[in-house]
Design a protein around this motif. Structure first.
Motif, mmCIF file in Angstrom:
data_model
loop_
_atom_site.group_PDB
_atom_site.id
_atom_site.type_symbol
_atom_site.label_atom_id
_atom_site.label_comp_id
_atom_site.label_asym_id
_atom_site.label_seq_id
_atom_site.Cartn_x
_atom_site.Cartn_y
_atom_site.Cartn_z
ATOM 1 N N GLY A 106 10.804 0.600 34.730
ATOM 2 C CA GLY A 106 9.930 1.158 34.177
ATOM 3 C C GLY A 106 11.072 2.531 33.454
ATOM 4 O O GLY A 106 12.864 1.945 34.332
ATOM 5 N N THR A 107 11.037 3.653 33.164
ATOM 6 C CA THR A 107 11.803 3.791 32.557
ATOM 7 C C THR A 107 12.496 4.658 33.275
ATOM 8 O O THR A 107 13.756 5.162 33.357
ATOM 9 C CB THR A 107 11.143 5.249 31.315
ATOM 10 O OG1 THR A 107 10.508 4.117 30.380
ATOM 11 C CG2 THR A 107 12.461 5.955 30.523
ATOM 12 N N THR A 108 11.388 5.359 34.399
ATOM 13 C CA THR A 108 12.357 6.230 35.088
ATOM 14 C C THR A 108 13.459 5.343 36.155
ATOM 15 O O THR A 108 14.533 6.077 35.903
ATOM 16 C CB THR A 108 11.266 6.634 36.061
ATOM 17 O OG1 THR A 108 9.890 7.079 35.791
ATOM 18 C CG2 THR A 108 11.733 7.550 37.911
ATOM 19 N N ALA A 138 10.804 12.229 34.351
ATOM 20 C CA ALA A 138 11.886 11.197 34.343
ATOM 21 C C ALA A 138 12.904 11.135 33.758
ATOM 22 O O ALA A 138 14.101 10.505 34.260
ATOM 23 C CB ALA A 138 11.555 9.584 34.010
ATOM 24 N N THR A 190 14.925 12.728 24.189
ATOM 25 C CA THR A 190 13.286 11.596 23.914
ATOM 26 C C THR A 190 12.946 11.335 23.069
ATOM 27 O O THR A 190 13.734 12.107 21.745
ATOM 28 C CB THR A 190 12.662 12.501 24.560
ATOM 29 O OG1 THR A 190 12.421 12.886 26.308
ATOM 30 C CG2 THR A 190 10.927 11.450 24.302
ATOM 31 N N VAL A 192 10.437 9.445 21.193
ATOM 32 C CA VAL A 192 8.425 10.299 20.974
ATOM 33 C C VAL A 192 7.946 11.495 22.199
ATOM 34 O O VAL A 192 8.408 10.717 23.563
ATOM 35 C CB VAL A 192 7.077 9.154 21.165
ATOM 36 C CG1 VAL A 192 6.123 9.953 20.314
ATOM 37 C CG2 VAL A 192 8.420 8.519 19.017
ATOM 38 N N HIS A 194 5.927 12.938 24.662
ATOM 39 C CA HIS A 194 4.713 12.124 25.130
ATOM 40 C C HIS A 194 3.370 13.078 25.583
ATOM 41 O O HIS A 194 2.513 12.548 25.947
ATOM 42 C CB HIS A 194 4.973 11.377 27.233
ATOM 43 C CG HIS A 194 5.080 13.283 28.105
ATOM 44 N ND1 HIS A 194 6.062 13.715 28.161
ATOM 45 C CD2 HIS A 194 4.529 13.090 29.132
ATOM 46 C CE1 HIS A 194 6.415 14.249 28.942
ATOM 47 N NE2 HIS A 194 4.850 14.273 29.727
ATOM 48 N N ASP A 218 14.995 8.453 25.918
ATOM 49 C CA ASP A 218 14.097 8.220 26.266
ATOM 50 C C ASP A 218 13.180 7.441 25.297
ATOM 51 O O ASP A 218 12.749 7.823 25.043
ATOM 52 C CB ASP A 218 13.286 8.798 27.086
ATOM 53 C CG ASP A 218 12.272 8.916 27.896
ATOM 54 O OD1 ASP A 218 11.660 7.546 27.743
ATOM 55 O OD2 ASP A 218 11.532 9.590 28.559
ATOM 56 N N ALA A 220 10.624 5.273 26.147
ATOM 57 C CA ALA A 220 8.825 5.165 26.494
ATOM 58 C C ALA A 220 7.605 5.193 25.984
ATOM 59 O O ALA A 220 6.843 4.210 25.869
ATOM 60 C CB ALA A 220 8.916 6.344 27.694
ATOM 61 N N GLN A 221 7.607 6.146 25.124
ATOM 62 C CA GLN A 221 6.025 6.314 24.248
ATOM 63 C C GLN A 221 6.821 5.638 22.735
ATOM 64 O O GLN A 221 6.236 6.176 21.711
ATOM 65 C CB GLN A 221 6.424 8.166 23.597
ATOM 66 C CG GLN A 221 5.876 7.928 25.721
ATOM 67 C CD GLN A 221 4.506 7.345 25.993
ATOM 68 O OE1 GLN A 221 3.768 7.087 24.888
ATOM 69 N NE2 GLN A 221 4.407 7.492 27.251
ATOM 70 N N SER A 243 9.668 1.416 28.724
ATOM 71 C CA SER A 243 8.897 0.652 30.292
ATOM 72 C C SER A 243 8.118 0.136 29.255
ATOM 73 O O SER A 243 7.259 -0.368 28.668
ATOM 74 C CB SER A 243 8.383 1.188 30.791
ATOM 75 O OG SER A 243 8.748 2.728 31.071
ATOM 76 N N LYS A 246 4.586 -0.537 29.334
ATOM 77 C CA LYS A 246 3.868 0.417 28.478
ATOM 78 C C LYS A 246 3.724 -0.092 27.190
ATOM 79 O O LYS A 246 3.291 0.621 25.960
ATOM 80 C CB LYS A 246 4.395 1.720 27.885
ATOM 81 C CG LYS A 246 4.412 2.702 29.428
ATOM 82 C CD LYS A 246 5.201 4.645 28.929
ATOM 83 C CE LYS A 246 5.746 5.512 29.725
ATOM 84 N NZ LYS A 246 4.388 5.523 30.977
#
Ligand code: PLP
Length: 408
Positions: A106-108, A138, A190, A192, A194, A218, A220-221, A243, A246
């Motif tokens: 995942g992203t973390t 993260a 980042t 987007v 979170h 990042d 992730a979103q 991730s 997601k």
């Protein structure tokens, strides 16, 4: 359940029937029409195509990758290697021969791998890095850990905070000049946010740091939620970390894409062991599904829902929508709500957020209600987050608004 009503302005495109067909492909969603899953920023639901790809793999060719020479093993190796290329294609990688894709949980894990295995060896005494102090933790902890690891070796690195606009939560690009200097060697940002759902405008960071500083994004979103094209000069970043879980793939699935154009090539340290073959199979099926659905259409659908929820909630007196004050869009032609991507976070002025979360679940809404893993936030900063994906409907938003209105 009542029929899905069209989003204003979208019905002419046939968006509603398009969305209804896609929603039908999520067995867990259609099996529970009395519930509304509004927590996709935590993890997405999975379409039937992904579930079937996993089932087919496990019942026809399950083996380890990169080891055996018999057909199942070869097929698994091809699946893993082919998925690396699929990730590059999905991200519209302009130079796939140069770049690399590394699978993670995942992203973390991905951000930590970039920090430990790439950033630590790259930095030297006196270097500075810019990182976000108000995004997901993260995307902060790994960079602070990198500074600590370097300090243990006698290498002193300065970590500076990306400036943030206090009310909106967006980066304050006008103040970037105050933190960028000749020793700035790396930026973590980042795509987007979170909590606020805003696009953090990474192109402005690129403009501030110049062409030579590596940027780690990042995503992730954003992956699976909006079109993400690395062939777009506005997305001139060096790492994209996301991730898969997601973005419609199985839990424990994610990837790091590395451009390998600035600084040393990205190579995760040490023996990597057996990859998450099933997760990788699911990621490939998920990316195929998302491309077929159309990330631009998905983004349009969730933006319509986000706008509907935000605009109405802002006018319900006891609610405060985080990051969304009047005048937010001072430097943008778009109204604030339209710049938010599928995430709306709010508080009720009289009901603690965790209580509100329980009340909402008693009405069938699954939302996130806590401090949302935001760096620097603790329990007292709790809020309720509604996060959407393509399977969510106008009817769900209106039903939620009706319940929220009844709690005023
Ligand atoms: C922006 C952002 N970054 C990183 C993460 C961590 O992702 P994961 O738990 O998949 O490692 C999340 C999860 O919510 C996130 O929203």
């Amino acid at each position: 359940m009542s029929a899905v009503r069209p989003i204003p302005g979208a019905e002419h495109d046939g968006e509603t029937s398009w969305q209804r067909e896609l929603r039908e492909q999520f067995p867990i969603v259609t099996a529970h029409p009395e519930l509304a899953y509004l927590d996709s920023a935590a993890t997405s639901q999975k379409p039937r195509a992904v579930l079937e790809a996993v089932q087919a793999y496990l019942t026809t060719s399950n083996a380890n990758a990169g080891r055996g020479t018999y057909p199942w093993a070869n097929r698994t190796t091809d699946l893993v290697e082919g998925t690396r290329e699929r990730v590059k294609e999905f991200l519209r990688d302009p130079e796939p021969d140069r770049s690399a894709v590394h699978f993670t949980g995942g992203t973390t894990e991905g951000l930590r791998t970039v920090a430990r295995d790439w950033l630590v060896p790259y930095l030297t005494d006196g270097d500075e890095i810019l990182v976000p102090y108000a995004d997901h933790r993260a995307n902060l902890d790994p960079w602070l850990e990198a500074r600590r690891l370097l300090a243990e070796r006698g290498v002193d690195v300065r970590v500076r905070a990306l400036p943030v606009q206090a009310v909106s939560g967006d980066y304050d690009h006008r103040r970037l000049g105050e933190v960028v200097g000749p020793r700035t060697r790396f930026v973590a940002a980042t795509h987007v946010h979170h909590v606020y759902g805003g696009d953090m405008n990474v192109h402005r960071i690129r403009a501030a740091v110049g062409p030579d500083v590596p940027i780690c994004l990042d995503a992730a979103q954003s992956v699976g939620h909006l079109p993400l094209g690395l062939d777009d000069p506005a997305l001139d970043v060096d790492f994209v970390v996301f991730s898969g879980h997601k973005a419609m793939a199985l839990p424990g699935t994610g990837a790091v894409w590395a451009r390998n154009a600035r600084g040393p090539a990205f190579r995760p340290a040490g023996w990597q062991g057996t990859p998450n073959t099933v997760g990788i199979v699911s990621l490939r099926a998920a990316l195929d599904w998302l491309d077929a659905a159309g990330p631009d259409r998905i983004a349009r659908w969730t933006a319509g829902l986000t706008t509907r929820l935000t605009d109405r909630l802002r006018h319900l007196d006891p609610y405060e929508v985080l990051g969304c004050p009047a005048g937010l869009a001072a430097d943008s032609a778009l109204p604030a709500a339209q710049r938010r991507h599928g995430i709306v976070t709010f508080r009720h002025r009289g009901i603690p957020s965790d209580d509100l979360g329980f009340v909402l679940y008693s009405h069938g809404f699954m939302v996130r209600a806590d401090s949302l893993c935001q760096a620097g936030a603790d329990e007292k900063d709790g809020a309720v987050r509604v996060s959407l994906h393509v399977y969510n409907t106008v009817e769900e938003i209106d039903r939620l608004l009706a319940v929220l209105a009844s709690l005023t």
